[in-house]
Design a protein around this motif. Sequence first.
Motif, short mmCIF file in Angstrom:
data_model
loop_
_atom_site.label_atom_id
_atom_site.label_comp_id
_atom_site.label_asym_id
_atom_site.label_seq_id
_atom_site.Cartn_x
_atom_site.Cartn_y
_atom_site.Cartn_z
N LEU A 68 -17.37 26.50 -39.47
CA LEU A 68 -17.48 25.25 -38.69
C LEU A 68 -17.08 25.51 -37.23
O LEU A 68 -17.76 25.07 -36.29
CB LEU A 68 -16.60 24.16 -39.30
N ASP A 69 -15.98 26.24 -37.03
CA ASP A 69 -15.53 26.51 -35.66
C ASP A 69 -16.49 27.41 -34.90
O ASP A 69 -16.57 27.35 -33.67
CB ASP A 69 -14.13 27.14 -35.67
N LEU A 70 -17.22 28.23 -35.63
CA LEU A 70 -18.21 29.09 -34.96
C LEU A 70 -19.52 28.34 -34.70
O LEU A 70 -20.47 28.91 -34.16
CB LEU A 70 -18.48 30.34 -35.82
N ALA A 74 -22.41 23.92 -41.75
CA ALA A 74 -21.90 24.39 -43.03
C ALA A 74 -21.31 23.24 -43.85
O ALA A 74 -20.34 22.60 -43.42
CB ALA A 74 -20.83 25.46 -42.80
N ASP A 75 -21.91 22.98 -45.01
CA ASP A 75 -21.36 22.02 -45.97
C ASP A 75 -20.67 22.81 -47.09
O ASP A 75 -20.84 24.02 -47.20
CB ASP A 75 -22.47 21.16 -46.56
N GLY A 76 -19.93 22.09 -47.94
CA GLY A 76 -19.22 22.77 -49.02
C GLY A 76 -19.72 22.31 -50.39
O GLY A 76 -20.26 21.22 -50.53
N VAL A 77 -19.53 23.17 -51.38
CA VAL A 77 -19.79 22.76 -52.77
C VAL A 77 -18.59 23.18 -53.60
O VAL A 77 -18.11 24.30 -53.47
CB VAL A 77 -21.11 23.36 -53.33
N TYR A 78 -18.10 22.24 -54.40
CA TYR A 78 -16.94 22.52 -55.27
C TYR A 78 -17.36 22.36 -56.72
O TYR A 78 -17.97 21.34 -57.09
CB TYR A 78 -15.79 21.57 -54.94
N LEU A 79 -17.06 23.36 -57.55
CA LEU A 79 -17.35 23.29 -58.99
C LEU A 79 -16.07 22.98 -59.74
O LEU A 79 -15.12 23.78 -59.70
CB LEU A 79 -17.85 24.64 -59.51
N GLY A 80 -16.01 21.84 -60.42
CA GLY A 80 -14.87 21.52 -61.27
C GLY A 80 -15.02 22.27 -62.59
O GLY A 80 -15.95 21.99 -63.36
N GLU A 96 -9.43 17.43 -49.50
CA GLU A 96 -8.58 17.17 -48.34
C GLU A 96 -9.12 17.89 -47.10
O GLU A 96 -9.17 17.32 -46.00
CB GLU A 96 -7.16 17.66 -48.64
N PHE A 97 -9.57 19.12 -47.29
CA PHE A 97 -10.13 19.85 -46.14
C PHE A 97 -11.39 19.14 -45.64
O PHE A 97 -11.57 18.93 -44.43
CB PHE A 97 -10.48 21.30 -46.54
N ALA A 98 -12.28 18.78 -46.58
CA ALA A 98 -13.55 18.14 -46.18
C ALA A 98 -13.28 16.86 -45.40
O ALA A 98 -13.89 16.61 -44.35
CB ALA A 98 -14.40 17.87 -47.42
N GLU A 99 -12.33 16.06 -45.91
CA GLU A 99 -12.02 14.80 -45.23
C GLU A 99 -11.46 15.06 -43.83
O GLU A 99 -11.85 14.43 -42.85
CB GLU A 99 -11.00 14.00 -46.05
N GLY A 100 -10.54 16.02 -43.76
CA GLY A 100 -9.90 16.34 -42.48
C GLY A 100 -10.90 16.80 -41.44
O GLY A 100 -10.73 16.52 -40.24
N ARG A 101 -11.93 17.53 -41.87
CA ARG A 101 -12.91 18.06 -40.92
C ARG A 101 -14.14 17.17 -40.81
O ARG A 101 -15.07 17.47 -40.07
CB ARG A 101 -13.37 19.46 -41.34
N LEU A 214 -3.99 24.96 -43.09
CA LEU A 214 -4.94 24.55 -44.13
C LEU A 214 -4.20 24.60 -45.46
O LEU A 214 -3.66 25.64 -45.83
CB LEU A 214 -6.15 25.50 -44.18
N ASP A 215 -4.20 23.48 -46.16
CA ASP A 215 -3.52 23.43 -47.46
C ASP A 215 -4.43 24.01 -48.52
O ASP A 215 -5.51 23.47 -48.78
CB ASP A 215 -3.24 21.96 -47.81
#
Length: 314
Positions: A68-70, A74-80, A96-101, A214-215
């Motif tokens: 993102l900074d570069l 870029a989107d993210g995908v999370y697999l539960g 939390e990261f997605a919300e923050g950014r 970053l948590d």
Amino acid sequence: MKCQRCDERSVIELRHCNAAYCSTCFVERCRERVQGTIRRHRMIRPGERVLVAVSGGKDSLALWDLLLDLGYEADGVYLGLGIGGYSNRSGACAREFAEGRGARLIEIDLERDVGFTIPQAAPVRRAPCSACGTSKRYLLNKVALDHGYDVLATGHNLDDEAAVLFGNVMTWNLPYLARQRPVLPERTGFVRRVKPLVRLTERETAAYCVIRRLDYIIEECPMAAGNRHLVYKELLNSLEERAPGAKATFLRGFSDRLSPLLDEIAEEERESVGVCSGCGAPTTEDLCAFCRLRDQATHPARGGRRPPSRRRSG
Ligand code: SF4
Ligand code: ZN
């Protein structure tokens, strides 16, 4: 010790490259390394949409933050994965990261969307990581294709790649060695897969997350016990203690010298692919590895439908 770039007090010393950095210069160096890797291997072309596989751990969150900074889209995908509290906590870090950014996070829940969890799919008496790896490879690629992304980026770092290489060399598994590259090009049924963190060590991605606040989930996956990959990592870590830089040299020697000699094997692998009779995905079997896994996990009493041959499939 002083930062080798700006003379400020350093916060991290990197023995493998005999350097020390302050927090600002360290973050800058991480960005340069990742951008350099992306350019060198032509991982992402201008205007392409990137999907980052986010586990909630340090590597994937550092990767997403860096991309993102570069300036990448870029989107993210999370697999539960359904691994109890561990999955809940790792999912929370990703969200939390997605919300923050203010970034988009696509979520897939194995139990809800596919009908089984990793503990349910783990073959009896075997480490669950092979079931987990099969699910991740298949579903991450599927999500990227379904949502029209050009590239799937994963957070494999230098330590991960060195450990995988070590394992493949121990067994002289030539097809796996041929496939171990920072970029796997796109082809029918597969998006391009890239590993932009291959020149950053695990310690560097952890330091990056701490400096950037970053948590991430620190605890190890509870199903990792018995994972041979971790044993290889420990062995390489003790080697690195005595010979700083050994891991990077091992990996670089493979990429520069051996990997190009395996092009023919990689090409043969690509050409031997057919279509899964269950889901239409590319495979070398009648049923792809994921369809077989899903059958076994959801119909354990039947033992699942089994393919006639034993060749590995995608
Ligand atoms: Fe999956 Fe194994 Fe990693 Fe746990 S340790 S997330 S089961 S691959
Ligand atoms: Zn299939």
